[in-house]
Design a protein around this motif. Structure first.
Motif, PDB file in Angstrom:
ATOM      1  N   ARG A  43      98.443  37.763  19.627  1.00 32.79           N
ATOM      2  CA  ARG A  43      99.454  37.020  19.136  1.00 32.79           C
ATOM      3  C   ARG A  43     100.819  37.138  20.042  1.00 32.79           C
ATOM      4  O   ARG A  43     101.281  38.112  20.097  1.00 32.79           O
ATOM      5  CB  ARG A  43      99.685  36.877  17.757  1.00 32.79           C
ATOM      6  CG  ARG A  43     100.427  35.883  17.211  1.00 32.79           C
ATOM      7  CD  ARG A  43     100.738  36.170  15.675  1.00 32.79           C
ATOM      8  NE  ARG A  43      99.755  36.323  14.879  1.00 32.79           N
ATOM      9  CZ  ARG A  43      99.132  35.213  14.142  1.00 32.79           C
ATOM     10  NH1 ARG A  43      99.535  34.131  14.555  1.00 32.79           N
ATOM     11  NH2 ARG A  43      98.129  35.372  13.539  1.00 32.79           N
ATOM     12  N   HIS A  44     101.100  35.971  20.633  1.00 32.27           N
ATOM     13  CA  HIS A  44     102.744  35.826  21.455  1.00 32.27           C
ATOM     14  C   HIS A  44     102.471  36.599  22.705  1.00 32.27           C
ATOM     15  O   HIS A  44     103.591  37.108  23.415  1.00 32.27           O
ATOM     16  CB  HIS A  44     103.649  36.338  20.590  1.00 32.27           C
ATOM     17  CG  HIS A  44     103.908  35.632  19.350  1.00 32.27           C
ATOM     18  ND1 HIS A  44     103.898  34.204  19.106  1.00 32.27           N
ATOM     19  CD2 HIS A  44     103.917  36.101  17.865  1.00 32.27           C
ATOM     20  CE1 HIS A  44     104.014  34.014  17.989  1.00 32.27           C
ATOM     21  NE2 HIS A  44     104.060  35.062  17.068  1.00 32.27           N
ATOM     22  N   ARG A  46     101.872  37.540  26.501  1.00 31.14           N
ATOM     23  CA  ARG A  46     101.787  36.623  27.940  1.00 31.14           C
ATOM     24  C   ARG A  46     100.746  37.571  28.721  1.00 31.14           C
ATOM     25  O   ARG A  46     101.265  38.516  29.247  1.00 31.14           O
ATOM     26  CB  ARG A  46     103.148  36.157  28.686  1.00 31.14           C
ATOM     27  CG  ARG A  46     103.947  35.543  27.575  1.00 31.14           C
ATOM     28  CD  ARG A  46     105.321  35.374  28.033  1.00 31.14           C
ATOM     29  NE  ARG A  46     106.197  34.519  27.386  1.00 31.14           N
ATOM     30  CZ  ARG A  46     106.197  33.000  27.394  1.00 31.14           C
ATOM     31  NH1 ARG A  46     105.392  32.577  28.166  1.00 31.14           N
ATOM     32  NH2 ARG A  46     107.040  32.433  26.892  1.00 31.14           N
ATOM     33  N   ARG A  50      94.353  35.687  29.481  1.00 36.21           N
ATOM     34  CA  ARG A  50      94.281  34.709  28.489  1.00 36.21           C
ATOM     35  C   ARG A  50      93.406  33.397  28.527  1.00 36.21           C
ATOM     36  O   ARG A  50      93.420  32.586  29.694  1.00 36.21           O
ATOM     37  CB  ARG A  50      95.843  33.963  27.895  1.00 36.21           C
ATOM     38  CG  ARG A  50      95.558  33.049  26.650  1.00 36.21           C
ATOM     39  CD  ARG A  50      97.014  32.776  26.525  1.00 36.21           C
ATOM     40  NE  ARG A  50      97.951  33.438  25.711  1.00 36.21           N
ATOM     41  CZ  ARG A  50      98.106  33.964  24.649  1.00 36.21           C
ATOM     42  NH1 ARG A  50      97.141  33.246  23.545  1.00 36.21           N
ATOM     43  NH2 ARG A  50      98.895  34.706  24.031  1.00 36.21           N
ATOM     44  N   HIS A  53      94.453  29.218  23.257  1.00 37.71           N
ATOM     45  CA  HIS A  53      95.745  29.617  22.508  1.00 37.71           C
ATOM     46  C   HIS A  53      95.157  29.172  21.111  1.00 37.71           C
ATOM     47  O   HIS A  53      94.360  28.557  20.765  1.00 37.71           O
ATOM     48  CB  HIS A  53      96.793  28.699  22.801  1.00 37.71           C
ATOM     49  CG  HIS A  53      97.401  28.840  24.298  1.00 37.71           C
ATOM     50  ND1 HIS A  53      96.864  28.435  25.387  1.00 37.71           N
ATOM     51  CD2 HIS A  53      98.547  29.598  24.633  1.00 37.71           C
ATOM     52  CE1 HIS A  53      97.584  28.849  26.494  1.00 37.71           C
ATOM     53  NE2 HIS A  53      98.544  29.458  25.974  1.00 37.71           N
ATOM     54  N   ARG A  54      95.946  29.989  20.168  1.00 38.34           N
ATOM     55  CA  ARG A  54      95.890  29.695  18.718  1.00 38.34           C
ATOM     56  C   ARG A  54      96.433  28.256  18.136  1.00 38.34           C
ATOM     57  O   ARG A  54      97.261  27.919  19.149  1.00 38.34           O
ATOM     58  CB  ARG A  54      96.603  30.889  17.809  1.00 38.34           C
ATOM     59  CG  ARG A  54      95.975  32.242  18.119  1.00 38.34           C
ATOM     60  CD  ARG A  54      96.768  33.094  17.453  1.00 38.34           C
ATOM     61  NE  ARG A  54      96.300  34.556  17.428  1.00 38.34           N
ATOM     62  CZ  ARG A  54      95.641  35.418  16.696  1.00 38.34           C
ATOM     63  NH1 ARG A  54      95.432  34.590  15.732  1.00 38.34           N
ATOM     64  NH2 ARG A  54      95.104  36.625  17.196  1.00 38.34           N
ATOM     65  N   ASN A  55      95.837  27.764  17.080  1.00 37.90           N
ATOM     66  CA  ASN A  55      96.191  26.570  16.713  1.00 37.90           C
ATOM     67  C   ASN A  55      96.609  26.972  15.159  1.00 37.90           C
ATOM     68  O   ASN A  55      95.719  25.902  14.313  1.00 37.90           O
ATOM     69  CB  ASN A  55      95.397  25.548  17.216  1.00 37.90           C
ATOM     70  CG  ASN A  55      96.002  24.148  16.737  1.00 37.90           C
ATOM     71  OD1 ASN A  55      97.202  24.030  16.485  1.00 37.90           O
ATOM     72  ND2 ASN A  55      94.920  23.282  16.415  1.00 37.90           N
ATOM     73  N   ARG A  77      92.759  26.223  19.830  1.00 34.85           N
ATOM     74  CA  ARG A  77      93.200  24.689  20.324  1.00 34.85           C
ATOM     75  C   ARG A  77      91.896  24.047  20.986  1.00 34.85           C
ATOM     76  O   ARG A  77      91.673  22.882  20.670  1.00 34.85           O
ATOM     77  CB  ARG A  77      94.308  24.869  21.572  1.00 34.85           C
ATOM     78  CG  ARG A  77      95.731  24.897  20.962  1.00 34.85           C
ATOM     79  CD  ARG A  77      96.760  24.922  21.751  1.00 34.85           C
ATOM     80  NE  ARG A  77      98.240  25.239  21.523  1.00 34.85           N
ATOM     81  CZ  ARG A  77      99.254  25.391  22.183  1.00 34.85           C
ATOM     82  NH1 ARG A  77      99.119  25.085  23.262  1.00 34.85           N
ATOM     83  NH2 ARG A  77     100.346  25.669  21.561  1.00 34.85           N
TER      84      ARG A  77
END
Length: 373
Positions: A43-44, A46, A50, A53-55, A77
């Motif tokens: 989470r968060h 960089r 990757r 992304h989370r949604n 996502r």
């Protein structure tokens, strides 16, 4: 934040509050770690590795022996994610799942199963339909047991009998009586085994014949004596499918048939005379006593004497086998006790929705009896 919440629980809460929270946080941490591995980033974080992304997240209630636990399932996502430690459409933990199945097999009603689950800390409870859905997990185990090969043992003695349960007929939308037939075999080493069960409309010849042929196909062999009552359809099926074997007519069932031919005031005397046959130590003495009882009955009760004369070979078939086996093979009592246990366990169900539900519960019960034997 998590450490602060635990510190508050440790300081002011009880074990009943702490344990569910520890379980929730442990499961949630595993879910978050699996989601991070699927995305290639925490989470968060960089990173060039990757993959998405989370949604947000969605709530999921899980019932466990520690109580009801509210978990968050991350959303992505693109694509979908579901943690491997949970199972789709199953809100009950595996341990609790096993408790529900064991209670069902033990004859606990669905209402009491709901109370049991609530007593274990799952306030949301469990519905009748969910209990039925959980217990469908028994099907694979029961079918494997009932379809296992029988070719690795020989069964000199087999017992056959039926009991009746109430079930719904989906086609006619009626509650009807369903015949549940059971076969139990005795191996050459003296071990008892449940060989199979079947559910049908009645104990007719075709039903019993198909059942016995399936046992043969599974490898049933070495049968020397079949013990059962004198049901007409069963007798014909035994004659057709068990060539080369003897048939022992259950002495208990025969005694009932005999006493019908005698006035009520004389039934105790006739029953005592018949029992005297089965206390004889040798085969010749058994035959002589049988003849004496016939002679005694012929003058006053000719119908009873005729029945004994007709059934002589069938009821006395046991005398051709070792005397130490006689008490075990001259009646279907071992199977009758099993039928009583089936009745006791199924009484709380009352009416089964279909034949599959009967096979599920009775098969699971017989599997348990097999282990006890």
């Amino acid at each position: 934040s998590a450490a602060h919440e635990l510190a508050q629980l440790l300081g002011s809460g009880t074990a009943g509050d702490l344990i569910p929270e520890l379980v929730r946080q442990g499961l949630q941490a595993l879910i978050e770690a699996e989601a991070a591995a699927a995305l290639g980033a925490d989470r968060h974080e960089r990173t060039t590795q990757r993959r998405g992304h989370r949604n947000g997240s969605r709530e999921r209630l899980l019932s466990t022996p520690a109580g009801d636990i509210q978990l968050r399932i991350p959303r992505f996502r693109t694509g979908s994610f579901y943690p491997s430690l949970l199972e789709p459409r199953r809100r009950v933990d595996r341990a609790l799942w096993a408790v529900v199945m064991e209670a069902y097999v033990s004859g606990v009603s669905t209402r009491k199963v709901d109370e049991l689950v609530a007593a274990l800390g799952c306030e949301s409870g469990i519905s009748k339909s969910e209990v039925s859905r959980i217990c469908q997990g028994l099907d694979t185990q029961v079918q494997a047991f009932l379809g296992r090969p029988l070719e690795f043992s020989r069964y000199p003695y087999i017992y056959l009998d039926a009991t009746y349960l109430h079930g719904r007929d989906p086609a006619r939308r009626q509650v009807i009586s369903r015949a549940v037939i059971v076969a139990v075999g005795i191996t050459g080493t003296g071990q008892r085994e449940v060989l199979g069960i079947e559910v049908g409309d009645s104990e007719d010849e075709a039903f019993w014949t198909a059942f016995l042929r399936r046992l043969r196909e599974r490898g049933l062999s070495g049968v020397q004596l079949v013990i059962s009552d004198a049901h007409a359809g069963l007798k014909k099926a035994i004659t057709r499918c068990c060539q080369g074997t003897s048939w022992q007519r259950c002495r208990v069932h025969f005694a009932r048939n005999l006493l019908v031919k005698v006035p009520k005031g004389s039934q105790d005397m006739v029953a005592a005379a018949l029992r005297s046959v089965f206390v004889q130590p040798e085969a010749q003495a058994v035959e002589q006593q049988w003849e004496q009882v016939i002679t005694m009955l012929r003058e006053k009760f000719p119908a009873a004497a005729a029945l004994m004369e007709q059934a002589r070979e069938d009821v006395l078939a046991f005398r051709a086998f070792p005397p130490e086996h006689w008490r075990k093979i001259w009646s279907t009592n071992p199977l009758e006790r099993l039928n009583k246990e089936i009745k006791r366990r199924t009484r709380v169900v009352g009416i089964f929705p279909n034949d599959a539900a009967i096979i599920r519960l009775v098969g699971a019960l017989l599997l348990e009896q097999q282990e006890e034997w």
